[in-house]
Write an enzyme that holds these catalytic residues in place. Structure first.
Site, PDB file in Angstrom:
ATOM      1  N   HIS A 403       0.390 -83.259  10.142  1.00 20.69           N
ATOM      2  CA  HIS A 403      -0.421 -82.121  10.646  1.00 20.69           C
ATOM      3  C   HIS A 403      -1.026 -81.362   9.468  1.00 20.69           C
ATOM      4  O   HIS A 403      -0.378 -81.140   8.456  1.00 20.69           O
ATOM      5  CB  HIS A 403       0.456 -81.187  11.472  1.00 20.69           C
ATOM      6  CG  HIS A 403      -0.298 -80.050  12.100  1.00 20.69           C
ATOM      7  ND1 HIS A 403      -1.313 -80.209  13.002  1.00 20.69           N
ATOM      8  CD2 HIS A 403      -0.126 -78.696  11.938  1.00 20.69           C
ATOM      9  CE1 HIS A 403      -1.753 -79.051  13.381  1.00 20.69           C
ATOM     10  NE2 HIS A 403      -1.042 -78.088  12.752  1.00 20.69           N
ATOM     11  N   ASP A 420      -3.320 -72.226  11.574  1.00 19.73           N
ATOM     12  CA  ASP A 420      -2.791 -73.469  12.137  1.00 19.73           C
ATOM     13  C   ASP A 420      -3.483 -73.691  13.483  1.00 19.73           C
ATOM     14  O   ASP A 420      -3.449 -72.815  14.362  1.00 19.73           O
ATOM     15  CB  ASP A 420      -1.280 -73.372  12.308  1.00 19.73           C
ATOM     16  CG  ASP A 420      -0.655 -74.693  12.745  1.00 19.73           C
ATOM     17  OD1 ASP A 420      -1.413 -75.656  13.025  1.00 19.73           O
ATOM     18  OD2 ASP A 420       0.567 -74.751  12.815  1.00 19.73           O
ATOM     19  N   CYS A 471      -6.686 -81.874  14.073  1.00 14.37           N
ATOM     20  CA  CYS A 471      -6.207 -80.810  13.180  1.00 14.37           C
ATOM     21  C   CYS A 471      -6.929 -80.802  11.845  1.00 14.37           C
ATOM     22  O   CYS A 471      -7.245 -79.733  11.292  1.00 14.37           O
ATOM     23  CB  CYS A 471      -4.708 -80.945  12.974  1.00 14.37           C
ATOM     24  SG  CYS A 471      -4.199 -82.536  12.287  1.00 14.37           S
TER      25      CYS A 471
END
Length: 512
Positions: A403, A420, A471
Site C-alpha cells: 500500500h 492515506d 492507492c
C-alpha cells in the site's frame, strides 16, 4: 346748276372738321323712296323707340375729353328734342336738297333723336398701384392716415407725400397697447420687416380688369421675405427625413445602451462556461492512440522512455502498471516525481517550491531504526542547489508492503500531514519526519528549530480510493495537486483518466 342753287349748296355744306348744321324744320330730300318712307312713318311718341341698327345710324363725332363719361362723373347733357328732331339724318345717294323740295305738298314729320354714343375705353398702358387701392388698411393695428379716412373718397392718383405717409404707417405701426406689450415680452418675438409690393401689369384690358377686381380693396403685404418662405418650405420637405434619421439614431443609441446593460446582466442570467482545470484537460485522439499502443503492444521489453538525469529506463513491461487494476511500481512513481520537479524548475512562478523524495528515502531512514546518517548525503546543497528549509513543502512517499501512502512536511504552515487513500493515520511516520527535519536543518545550516512542536494531522475531506489497486495513483495525484497549491478536487471516477495521462507524460518525459 344755277348760281342760286350753288350758293345754297355751299351754305348747306359744313366747313371741314365741324358737323353739318341742322337743316330747316320740315326740309326733305328729293328722293322718292325716302319721301315715301317718311310719309309712312308714324307720329313719334316718347320715350323714343330703340335706336336703328348700326348700319343705318349716322356717323357721330366723339365727345370732347371734357364730356367723356369714362373720365368724368358729370351727368349727361340734356338733349333738346326740338333741335334733335332737326338733326341731319343719314345721307342719301343724291346731292344736297334742291329748292324744289321746299315746295313739296307732303306734311312735315318729326325725326327721331340719335342715340347717345357708347363709352369708348381708353386703350393704353396703365400703371396699376394695387397697394394703394381703397379698402382695408395694410395692417389692422396700423394707424390709418388722415387722407385715408372713410368719410372722404380715395383719390385716383397719389402724391409723393401720401405715398411716404402710407409706407411709414405700414413699416412703423402705432405703439401697441399694454396687453400687446406684455404678450410680446412673453413671446420675445422679433419684429418681422414688411415688404410692400408694387405690381405693374400690361396686357389685355379684360384680364387686367379681372385681376384688378381680385385684389381691389386690399393691400398686398408680405410679412416674411420670399427667401425665408422658400427656405421654410424646403426645410418642411426635409423634416420627414430628418425625423426618420433622428429616430434611427435614437434607436441605435438605445440599442447600444441596452447591449452595455446586457453585458452586465448576462453573466447573472446565463450559467458560466465550465472552465476545465489544467489537471483535467482531456487527451487528444492522437495521444489516446499513442497510449493505447504503448500499453498494449506485444514486445514487453521495448524501451519506451529513458530519463537520463535519474537514469531511469521505462519499458513496455514497466509502463503496463498504468493499466486499469494494476499496482504502480517504483520506476513509474520515481520518474513521475522527477518530472514534477522539472516542471517546477521550468515554471517556478506557477508552482510551489517543493522537494520530492523518491520511494527509497523513508526505507533508508528507518532501516532497523532511525538513522539520519544513512540519508545525510541525499540532500546536500551542492547536489540539490537549495536547502530543504527553503522549500514550501517536502513530499515523502511511504510504502507499506502492498500500500502507498504520502507524508508531507509543510514548512510554510509548520505542520506535518499524513495522506492515506484508505483513510488510516500513522503518527509514527510524522514523528520520525519531525526528528529528521530538526537534524537536517542543524546539519546543513547550524540552526535549531523546534519542529517537534509543529502540528501533526491528517487531511480532512481527503479523496479516498474505492478499490484495492489505485492507492499509488491517489498518492501521485496528492503530490500533483499540492505542488500546484490546489485543493484535492478529484475522486475515484478520475483514476482511469489519470492513468492514461500519466502514461502520456512519461512517454513525453514532460509533466503538464
Amino acid at each position: 346748276m344755277t348760281a342760286r342753287s350753288l350758293s345754297l349748296a355751299r351754305a348747306l355744306d359744313p366747313p371741314l372738321g365741324f358737323p353739318p348744321p341742322p337743316p330747316a324744320m320740315g326740309a326733305l330730300t328729293d328722293s322718292r323712296k325716302r319721301l315715301s318712307a317718311d310719309h309712312r312713318l308714324p307720329i313719334p311718341t316718347f320715350p323714343p323707340p330703340s335706336p336703328p341698327p348700326p348700319s343705318k345710324r349716322p356717323k357721330l363725332a366723339p365727345f370732347p375729353p371734357s364730356l367723356d363719361p369714362s373720365t368724368s362723373a358729370a351727368p349727361p347733357p340734356q338733349i333738346d328734342h326740338a333741335s334733335a328732331a332737326s338733326a341731319p339724318g343719314p345721307s342719301s345717294s343724291s346731292s344736297a336738297p334742291t329748292s324744289s323740295s321746299s315746295s313739296s305738298s307732303l306734311p312735315q314729320r318729326r325725326r327721331l333723336p340719335p342715340p347717345p354714343p357708347f363709352q369708348r375705353p381708353i386703350h393704353g398702358p396703365q400703371r396699376v398701384l394695387r397697394a394703394f387701392r381703397p379698402g382695408k388698411p395694410a395692417r389692422p393695428h396700423a394707424a390709418r392716415p388722415s387722407w385715408l379716412s372713410t368719410s372722404s373718397p380715395l383719390p385716383q392718383s397719389l402724391r409723393l407725400e401720401q405715398y411716404v405717409e402710407l409706407v411709414n404707417s405700414v413699416s412703423h405701426p402705432a405703439p401697441p397697447t399694454r396687453a400687446a406689450t406684455t404678450n410680446a415680452a412673453a413671446t420675445q418675438e422679433e419684429a418681422v420687416p414688411l415688404e410692400v409690393v408694387d405690381i405693374e401689369e400690361d396686357g389685355d384690358e379684360r384680364e387686367q380688369e379681372e385681376e384688378e377686381e381680385a385684389v381691389r380693396m386690399s393691400v398686398v403685404v408680405r410679412k416674411v421675405p420670399l427667401y425665408k418662405q422658400l427656405y421654410e418650405a424646403s426645410s418642411r420637405k426635409r423634416d420627414a427625413k430628418l425625423k426618420t434619421l433622428e429616430f434611427e439614431v435614437r434607436l441605435a443609441e438605445e440599442g447600444r445602451l441596452g447591449l452595455e446593460r446586457l453585458v452586465e446582466v448576462l453573466p447573472r442570467i446565463t450559467p458560466k462556461k465550465e472552465v476545465v482545470p489544467e489537471p483535467f484537460v482531456p487527451l487528444t485522439d492522437e495521444d489516446e492512440e499513442i497510449v493505447r499502443q504503448a500499453l498494449h503492444g506485444r514486445n514487453s521489453r521495448e524501451r519506451l522512455a529513458v530519463h537520463e538525469p535519474s537514469n531511469i529506463v521505462i519499458t513496455r513491461e514497466i509502463l503496463q502498471c498504468l493499466n486499469n487494476q494494476e499496482w504502480l511500481n517504483d520506476e513509474v512513481i520515481n520518474l513521475y516525481l522527477d518530472l514534477l520537479k522539472e516542471r517546477e524548475l521550468r515554471e517556478p512562478s506557477k508552482f510551489l517550491k517543493c522537494h520530492f523524495f523518491n520511494t527509497f528515502f523513508y526505507k533508508k531512514l528507518i532501516s532497523g531504526s532511525y538513522d539520519y546518517k544513512a540519508v545525510r548525503r541525499w540532500t546536500t546543497k551542492r547536489k540539490l542547489g537549495y536547502s530543504l528549509i527553503e522549500c514550501d513543502k517536502i513530499f515523502v512517499p511511504i510504502h507499506k508492503e502492498v500500500h502507498w501512502c504520502l507524508a508531507v512536511i509543510n514548512i510554510r504552515e509548520k505542520k506535518f500531514q499524513y495522506l492515506d487513500s484508505l483513510g488510516s493515520m500513522d503518527m509514527k511516520v510524522l514523528r520520525t519526519l519531525a526528528r529528521y527535519i530538526v537534524d537536517e536543518v542543524k546539519d546543513k545550516s547550524g540552526q535549531q528549530i523546534d519542529a517537534l512542536s509543529w502540528k501533526q494531522e491528517g487531511v480532512k475531506h481527503l479523496p479516498l480510493q474505492e478499490n484495492g489497486w489505485d492507492c499509488g495513483m491517489f498518492m501521485l495525484k496528492y503530490i500533483d495537486f499540492y505542488s500546484r497549491d490546489m485543493d484535492l478536487s478529484f475522486g475515484q471516477k478520475h483514476m482511469c483518466y489519470f492513468r492514461r495521462r500519466t502514461a502520456r507524460e512519461i512517454l513525453n518525459l514532460r509533466a503538464e
